[in-house]
Scaffold this motif. Structure first.
Motif, PDB file in Angstrom:
ATOM      1  N   SER A 124      41.905  32.743  26.261  1.00  0.00           N
ATOM      2  CA  SER A 124      42.134  34.177  26.065  1.00  0.00           C
ATOM      3  C   SER A 124      42.578  34.874  27.341  1.00  0.00           C
ATOM      4  CB  SER A 124      40.866  34.848  25.525  1.00  0.00           C
ATOM      5  OG  SER A 124      40.510  34.301  24.272  1.00  0.00           O
ATOM      6  N   VAL A 125      42.235  34.324  28.498  1.00  0.00           N
ATOM      7  CA  VAL A 125      42.596  34.955  29.770  1.00  0.00           C
ATOM      8  C   VAL A 125      43.737  34.203  30.454  1.00  0.00           C
ATOM      9  CG1 VAL A 125      40.312  35.951  30.115  1.00  0.00           C
ATOM     10  CG2 VAL A 125      40.785  33.662  30.970  1.00  0.00           C
ATOM     11  N   THR A 126      44.323  33.238  29.764  1.00  0.00           N
ATOM     12  CA  THR A 126      45.449  32.495  30.305  1.00  0.00           C
ATOM     13  C   THR A 126      46.749  33.185  29.919  1.00  0.00           C
ATOM     14  OG1 THR A 126      44.184  30.440  30.038  1.00  0.00           O
ATOM     15  CG2 THR A 126      46.546  30.228  30.439  1.00  0.00           C
ATOM     16  N   SER A 127      47.711  33.194  30.826  1.00  0.00           N
ATOM     17  CA  SER A 127      49.004  33.826  30.563  1.00  0.00           C
ATOM     18  C   SER A 127      49.644  33.219  29.319  1.00  0.00           C
ATOM     19  CB  SER A 127      49.925  33.644  31.767  1.00  0.00           C
ATOM     20  OG  SER A 127      51.257  34.000  31.439  1.00  0.00           O
ATOM     21  N   LEU A 128      50.062  34.085  28.415  1.00  0.00           N
ATOM     22  CA  LEU A 128      50.684  33.601  27.179  1.00  0.00           C
ATOM     23  C   LEU A 128      52.029  32.936  27.460  1.00  0.00           C
ATOM     24  CD1 LEU A 128      50.257  33.399  24.187  1.00  0.00           C
ATOM     25  CD2 LEU A 128      51.199  35.686  23.900  1.00  0.00           C
ATOM     26  N   VAL A 129      52.721  33.380  28.489  1.00  0.00           N
ATOM     27  CA  VAL A 129      53.984  32.739  28.856  1.00  0.00           C
ATOM     28  C   VAL A 129      53.725  31.317  29.335  1.00  0.00           C
ATOM     29  CG1 VAL A 129      55.940  32.817  30.448  1.00  0.00           C
ATOM     30  CG2 VAL A 129      55.102  34.929  29.400  1.00  0.00           C
ATOM     31  N   ALA A 130      52.697  31.151  30.194  1.00  0.00           N
ATOM     32  CA  ALA A 130      52.368  29.810  30.684  1.00  0.00           C
ATOM     33  C   ALA A 130      51.926  28.904  29.544  1.00  0.00           C
ATOM     34  CB  ALA A 130      51.268  29.903  31.745  1.00  0.00           C
ATOM     35  N   VAL A 131      51.125  29.435  28.652  1.00  0.00           N
ATOM     36  CA  VAL A 131      50.670  28.647  27.500  1.00  0.00           C
ATOM     37  C   VAL A 131      51.857  28.285  26.615  1.00  0.00           C
ATOM     38  CG1 VAL A 131      49.278  28.711  25.408  1.00  0.00           C
ATOM     39  CG2 VAL A 131      48.351  29.611  27.534  1.00  0.00           C
ATOM     40  N   GLY A 132      52.777  29.235  26.405  1.00  0.00           N
ATOM     41  CA  GLY A 132      53.953  28.956  25.598  1.00  0.00           C
ATOM     42  C   GLY A 132      54.812  27.854  26.189  1.00  0.00           C
ATOM     43  N   LEU A 133      54.977  27.874  27.511  1.00  0.00           N
ATOM     44  CA  LEU A 133      55.737  26.808  28.166  1.00  0.00           C
ATOM     45  C   LEU A 133      55.037  25.463  28.007  1.00  0.00           C
ATOM     46  CD1 LEU A 133      56.816  28.649  31.445  1.00  0.00           C
ATOM     47  CD2 LEU A 133      58.292  27.983  29.541  1.00  0.00           C
ATOM     48  N   GLY A 134      53.701  25.485  28.099  1.00  0.00           N
ATOM     49  CA  GLY A 134      52.947  24.247  27.902  1.00  0.00           C
ATOM     50  C   GLY A 134      53.091  23.700  26.497  1.00  0.00           C
ATOM     51  N   PHE A 135      53.015  24.564  25.508  1.00  0.00           N
ATOM     52  CA  PHE A 135      53.180  24.119  24.121  1.00  0.00           C
ATOM     53  C   PHE A 135      54.610  23.645  23.865  1.00  0.00           C
ATOM     54  CE2 PHE A 135      49.026  25.461  23.175  1.00  0.00           C
ATOM     55  CZ  PHE A 135      48.724  25.136  21.856  1.00  0.00           C
ATOM     56  N   ARG A 136      55.584  24.308  24.476  1.00  0.00           N
ATOM     57  CA  ARG A 136      56.969  23.862  24.291  1.00  0.00           C
ATOM     58  C   ARG A 136      57.163  22.452  24.855  1.00  0.00           C
ATOM     59  NH1 ARG A 136      61.940  27.234  26.792  1.00  0.00           N
ATOM     60  NH2 ARG A 136      61.274  26.135  28.672  1.00  0.00           N
ATOM     61  N   TRP A 137      56.502  22.178  25.983  1.00  0.00           N
ATOM     62  CA  TRP A 137      56.578  20.828  26.553  1.00  0.00           C
ATOM     63  C   TRP A 137      55.876  19.821  25.649  1.00  0.00           C
ATOM     64  CZ3 TRP A 137      52.191  18.156  28.657  1.00  0.00           C
ATOM     65  CH2 TRP A 137      52.511  16.913  29.212  1.00  0.00           C
ATOM     66  N   LEU A 138      54.729  20.193  25.099  1.00  0.00           N
ATOM     67  CA  LEU A 138      53.996  19.275  24.231  1.00  0.00           C
ATOM     68  C   LEU A 138      54.780  18.929  22.970  1.00  0.00           C
ATOM     69  CD1 LEU A 138      50.382  20.777  24.409  1.00  0.00           C
ATOM     70  CD2 LEU A 138      51.102  18.552  25.296  1.00  0.00           C
ATOM     71  N   PHE A 139      55.470  19.924  22.401  1.00  0.00           N
ATOM     72  CA  PHE A 139      56.109  19.737  21.094  1.00  0.00           C
ATOM     73  C   PHE A 139      57.618  19.545  21.187  1.00  0.00           C
ATOM     74  CE2 PHE A 139      52.088  21.675  19.892  1.00  0.00           C
ATOM     75  CZ  PHE A 139      51.752  20.982  18.751  1.00  0.00           C
ATOM     76  N   GLN A 140      58.165  19.320  22.366  1.00  0.00           N
ATOM     77  CA  GLN A 140      59.586  19.025  22.445  1.00  0.00           C
ATOM     78  C   GLN A 140      59.871  17.650  21.835  1.00  0.00           C
ATOM     79  OE1 GLN A 140      60.765  19.080  26.543  1.00  0.00           O
ATOM     80  NE2 GLN A 140      59.210  17.618  27.178  1.00  0.00           N
ATOM     81  N   ASP A 142      61.011  14.834  22.841  1.00  0.00           N
ATOM     82  CA  ASP A 142      60.499  13.654  23.537  1.00  0.00           C
ATOM     83  C   ASP A 142      59.194  13.963  24.261  1.00  0.00           C
ATOM     84  OD1 ASP A 142      61.627  15.365  25.338  1.00  0.00           O
ATOM     85  OD2 ASP A 142      62.608  13.818  26.551  1.00  0.00           O
ATOM     86  N   GLY A 143      58.427  14.903  23.695  1.00  0.00           N
ATOM     87  CA  GLY A 143      57.183  15.311  24.315  1.00  0.00           C
ATOM     88  C   GLY A 143      56.004  14.434  23.947  1.00  0.00           C
ATOM     89  N   PRO A 144      54.826  14.734  24.500  1.00  0.00           N
ATOM     90  CA  PRO A 144      53.627  13.917  24.272  1.00  0.00           C
ATOM     91  C   PRO A 144      53.222  13.801  22.809  1.00  0.00           C
ATOM     92  CG  PRO A 144      53.307  15.384  26.137  1.00  0.00           C
ATOM     93  CD  PRO A 144      54.589  15.797  25.494  1.00  0.00           C
ATOM     94  N   ILE A 145      53.398  14.871  22.020  1.00  0.00           N
ATOM     95  CA  ILE A 145      52.989  14.816  20.614  1.00  0.00           C
ATOM     96  C   ILE A 145      53.810  13.776  19.859  1.00  0.00           C
ATOM     97  CG2 ILE A 145      52.748  16.114  18.478  1.00  0.00           C
ATOM     98  CD1 ILE A 145      50.780  16.938  20.627  1.00  0.00           C
ATOM     99  N   ASN A 146      55.120  13.769  20.070  1.00  0.00           N
ATOM    100  CA  ASN A 146      55.965  12.779  19.386  1.00  0.00           C
ATOM    101  C   ASN A 146      55.721  11.369  19.910  1.00  0.00           C
ATOM    102  OD1 ASN A 146      57.271  14.278  17.428  1.00  0.00           O
ATOM    103  ND2 ASN A 146      58.943  14.894  18.770  1.00  0.00           N
ATOM    104  N   HIS A 147      55.423  11.234  21.204  1.00  0.00           N
ATOM    105  CA  HIS A 147      55.082   9.915  21.737  1.00  0.00           C
ATOM    106  C   HIS A 147      53.810   9.387  21.079  1.00  0.00           C
ATOM    107  CE1 HIS A 147      58.148   9.227  24.711  1.00  0.00           C
ATOM    108  NE2 HIS A 147      57.956  10.427  25.257  1.00  0.00           N
ATOM    109  N   LEU A 148      52.854  10.298  20.836  1.00  0.00           N
ATOM    110  CA  LEU A 148      51.622   9.903  20.166  1.00  0.00           C
ATOM    111  C   LEU A 148      51.898   9.480  18.725  1.00  0.00           C
ATOM    112  CD1 LEU A 148      48.532   9.692  20.457  1.00  0.00           C
ATOM    113  CD2 LEU A 148      48.386  12.069  19.665  1.00  0.00           C
TER     114      LEU A 148
END
Length: 299
Positions: A124-140, A142-148
């Motif tokens: 809740s206190v984490t920057s939403l922009v930073a979190v959005g960039l993190g989620f974009r990396w996870l779900f790209q 060739d990201g970690p989610i697809n590798h899993l």
């Protein structure tokens, strides 16, 4: 009426008058700031929705109801409204249900309660922009989610490039972001419910579900109202995650009202039409809050 009674009434009226002057003097700074930063912007927004043009030398011209007629006839607006409804409902339900369940569990846990509450609150206190960039990396792609998924023998999913999957990713991010705040709110509300009520219910043979339904939920009514209203408002004003992760795509499938307003104002420079869309969003928010207040009103 005697002379003494008239004097007493005059003294009471003077005290009331002095009290009213003191109250207005104390309220004046807050009321002035409210008028400058809330009332005036809303009034100017409504005025702007009846104009066309831009903030250049040409200036603004009165446009009447044409912006609202265009809004009604614009098929993109109806798609955006549908996206906003889908996004709001699908975000609010888990943003209330999951934290409520976790709060009930934590309320019965003494060990590590403070640590777990802090850990859940961090998003809740984490920057939403930073979190959005993190989620974009996870779900790209060739990201970690697809590798899993590939590791598990499942075909990779084009999460952010698919009209079917892009919105669920945004919903997951928004629900995760709101989880910690609502959990802390629910936990505070649970701790305000007297323990004696649960003990009496247990003596009467009530099970956990009956205690939750007949004691916990009624005791959390004001807390649930607050959490519901704040979650709906937070969801309706969502912008950063759409801007960072999808840009309203693919195929306009994640474009919601706030982002659509931004596009019309700062990409198309159609400020009057953007103000009309924002005014509709304001009316929707007010209507939803009113309905929630009526739904949670004490019987």
């Amino acid at each position: 009426m005697t002379q003494e009674e008239r004097q007493e009434d005059a003294m009471v009226a003077a005290r009331l008058s002095a009290g009213a002057i003191t109250a207005w003097a104390l309220l004046a700074p807050a009321l002035i700031l409210l008028a400058i930063f809330v009332v005036w912007p809303i009034a100017y927004l409504v005025f702007l929705s009846f104009t066309t043009g831009s903030f250049t030398r040409a200036g603004l011209q009165w446009h009447g109801l044409n912006n609202y007629r265009r809004l009604i006839l614009d098929p993109d607006v109806w798609q955006v409204l549908g996206n906003t409804l889908y996004f709001t409902v699908a975000t609010v339900i888990p943003s209330l249900g999951v934290p409520l369940g976790l709060a009930v569990i934590l309320n019965q846990t003494v060990i590590l309660r403070g640590l777990l509450r802090t850990a859940y609150f961090i998003p809740s206190v984490t920057s939403l922009v930073a979190v959005g960039l993190g989620f974009r990396w996870l779900f790209q792609n060739d990201g970690p989610i697809n590798h899993l998924l590939i590791t598990w023998g499942v075909d990779p999913v084009p999460w952010l490039n698919s009209p079917l999957w892009a919105m669920p990713v945004l919903i997951l991010l928004s629900s995760w972001k709101q989880l910690g705040f609502n959990l802390v709110v629910f936990l505070a509300g649970l701790q305000a419910i007297p323990r004696s009520r649960y003990e009496a219910a247990e003596l009467d043979g009530a099970g956990p579900w009956q205690a939750f339904w007949h004691i916990t939920l009624p005791g959390l009514r004001p807390t649930l109202l607050f959490a519901t209203v704040t979650t709906v408002i937070f969801t309706l004003r969502s912008f950063e995650q759409v801007y960072v992760m999808t840009g309203g795509g693919p195929l306009n499938s994640t474009n919601i009202l706030v982002y659509y307003t931004y596009e019309q104002a700062f990409s198309q420079f159609d400020f009057g039409y953007a103000a009309a869309v924002a005014t509709v969003l304001l009316l929707i928010a007010i209507g939803l809050v009113y309905l929630q207040l009526q739904a949670w009103r004490e019987p």
